[in-house]
Design an enzyme around this catalytic site. Structure first.
Site, PDB file in Angstrom:
ATOM      1  CB  SER A   1      29.564  75.209  15.774  1.00 36.47           C
ATOM      2  OG  SER A   1      28.678  76.179  15.245  1.00 36.47           O
TER       3      SER A   1
ATOM      4  CG  HIS B   1      28.663  71.661  13.379  1.00 38.78           C
ATOM      5  ND1 HIS B   1      28.056  70.452  13.118  1.00 38.78           N
ATOM      6  CD2 HIS B   1      27.678  72.492  13.831  1.00 38.78           C
ATOM      7  CE1 HIS B   1      26.757  70.541  13.408  1.00 38.78           C
ATOM      8  NE2 HIS B   1      26.505  71.767  13.833  1.00 38.78           N
TER       9      HIS B   1
ATOM     10  CG  ASP C   1      25.437  75.276  13.328  1.00 40.13           C
ATOM     11  OD1 ASP C   1      24.885  74.168  13.354  1.00 40.13           O
ATOM     12  OD2 ASP C   1      26.312  75.617  14.146  1.00 40.13           O
TER      13      ASP C   1
ATOM     14  CG  MET D   1      20.538  78.416  11.986  1.00 38.64           C
ATOM     15  SD  MET D   1      20.704  79.304  13.534  1.00 38.64           S
ATOM     16  CE  MET D   1      21.861  78.229  14.407  1.00 38.64           C
TER      17      MET D   1
ATOM     18  CG  HIS E   1      23.002  71.179  12.240  1.00 41.13           C
ATOM     19  ND1 HIS E   1      23.121  71.648  13.542  1.00 41.13           N
ATOM     20  CD2 HIS E   1      21.727  70.713  12.125  1.00 41.13           C
ATOM     21  CE1 HIS E   1      21.963  71.475  14.166  1.00 41.13           C
ATOM     22  NE2 HIS E   1      21.098  70.930  13.335  1.00 41.13           N
TER      23      HIS E   1
ATOM     24  CG  MET F   1      19.264  73.688  12.522  1.00 42.56           C
ATOM     25  SD  MET F   1      20.267  74.635  13.699  1.00 42.56           S
ATOM     26  CE  MET F   1      21.774  74.786  12.753  1.00 42.56           C
TER      27      MET F   1
ATOM     28  CG  MET G   1      19.632  69.498  17.911  1.00 43.01           C
ATOM     29  SD  MET G   1      21.137  70.220  17.255  1.00 43.01           S
ATOM     30  CE  MET G   1      21.220  71.781  18.146  1.00 43.01           C
TER      31      MET G   1
ATOM     32  CG  ASP H   1      25.143  71.101  17.475  1.00 37.17           C
ATOM     33  OD1 ASP H   1      25.758  71.984  18.102  1.00 37.17           O
ATOM     34  OD2 ASP H   1      24.632  71.285  16.342  1.00 37.17           O
TER      35      ASP H   1
HETATM   36  C1  DX5 Z   1      22.696  75.515  17.502  1.00 39.34           C
HETATM   37  C2  DX5 Z   1      23.769  75.007  16.570  1.00 39.34           C
HETATM   38  C3  DX5 Z   1      25.050  74.653  17.226  1.00 39.34           C
HETATM   39  C4  DX5 Z   1      25.735  75.802  17.927  1.00 39.34           C
HETATM   40  C5  DX5 Z   1      26.528  75.261  19.060  1.00 39.34           C
HETATM   41  O1  DX5 Z   1      21.493  75.550  16.836  1.00 39.34           O
HETATM   42  O2  DX5 Z   1      23.311  73.846  15.888  1.00 39.34           O
HETATM   43  O3  DX5 Z   1      25.933  74.003  16.337  1.00 39.34           O
HETATM   44  O4  DX5 Z   1      26.576  76.546  17.087  1.00 39.34           O
HETATM   45  O5  DX5 Z   1      27.074  76.321  19.765  1.00 39.34           O
HETATM   46  P1  DX5 Z   1      27.589  76.133  21.256  1.00 39.34           P
HETATM   47  O6  DX5 Z   1      28.688  75.129  21.227  1.00 39.34           O
HETATM   48  O7  DX5 Z   1      28.057  77.510  21.586  1.00 39.34           O
HETATM   49  O8  DX5 Z   1      26.416  75.687  22.081  1.00 39.34           O
HETATM   50 ZN    ZN Z   2      24.792  72.625  14.713  1.00 39.14          ZN
END
Ligand code: DX5
Ligand code: ZN
Length: 232
Positions: free
Chosen positions: A10, A35, A37, A39, A68, A70, A139, A181
């Site tokens: 990620s 990956h 993310d 947000m 991903h 969010m 998750m 994840d």
């Molecule tokens: C959290 C993200 C993850 C995050 C994982 O909301 O979706 O992808 O980056 O990070 P680690 O591996 O550090 O938990």
């Molecule tokens: Zn993620």
């Protein structure tokens, strides 16, 4: 059943000032996917990156980019990420009014589609849309931040998701990937694989380590050790 395993660093934990270099480095170190993310400070309490950044890293790697989302709402961003070079797009069912429509839209845009389940979200949403899903993302932390601890109850949920996916495979011959994840580390990835995951997101464990290749290899060794002697 697909017996290979994917590691998806990620980039949330990467050095954002050197993102192109960072994605090349993890792929050169043996990672399979990137990956990504997204947000929005609405669905989750944090704000990260959008389609422009996806477009910017796209030329740096040929590996699949696993977006991903969010965000809420979801639909407007789907074509933008598809155009920006995403290969897989996942979203949280709570964030879309019309889950079936959003899944179909992702595939129509030429991407693989998946649903993401928060720790407290039941897997029920899968029931009527398995035919529109290429991957299930569980998750193992609450979404919003990297570097949180793995929620142990996720192992039980992985087993339940694995059973659903295997039964779907037996009935239809179709493969659905099972991705995990949050809080994935070298020392728990074996147990996570044994519980049923075949695709592993890891942010802080990889980007926070000095030697990406050593970390990814150690993860693969742990997965292989955990899976030796099992059917999968
Ligand atoms: C959290 C993200 C993850 C995050 C994982 O909301 O979706 O992808 O980056 O990070 P680690 O591996 O550090 O938990
Ligand atoms: Zn993620």
């Amino acid at each position: 059943m697909d017996s290979s395993f994917r590691i998806a660093p990620s980039i949330l934990s990467a050095d954002f000032a050197r993102l192109g270099e960072e994605v090349r480095a993890v792929i050169d170190a043996g990672a399979d996917w990137i990956h990504f993310d997204v947000m929005d400070n609405h669905y989750v309490p944090n704000l990260t990156i959008g389609p422009l950044v996806c477009e910017a890293i796209r030329p740096h790697v040929t590996a699949p980019i696993d977006v991903h989302l969010m965000v809420e709402p979801v639909d407007g961003l789907v074509p933008l990420f598809a155009k920006a070079g995403a290969n897989l797009i996942t979203f949280h069912p709570e964030a879309s009014r019309h889950v079936d429509r959003t899944l179909a839209m992702i595939r129509d845009q030429g991407c693989k589609a998946g649903l993401v389940f928060n720790p407290a979200t039941p897997l029920d949403h899968l029931m009527h849309v398995m035919d529109k899903i290429d991957l299930v993302l569980l998750m193992s932390v609450n979404p919003g931040f990297g570097g949180q601890g793995f929620i142990p109850q996720s192992l039980k949920k992985l087993k339940a998701a694995r059973a659903l996916i295997d039964s779907w495979h037996r009935d239809t011959g179709k493969t659905v990937l099972l991705e995990i994840d949050g809080g994935v580390k070298v020392d728990n990835i074996g147990a996570i694989a044994a519980a049923g995951a075949d695709t592993f997101v890891a942010g802080s464990a990889i980007f926070g380590s000095k030697d990406y290749q050593a970390t990814i290899s150690a993860m693969r060794r742990e997965i292989a050790a955990a899976m030796s002697g099992t059917a999968r």
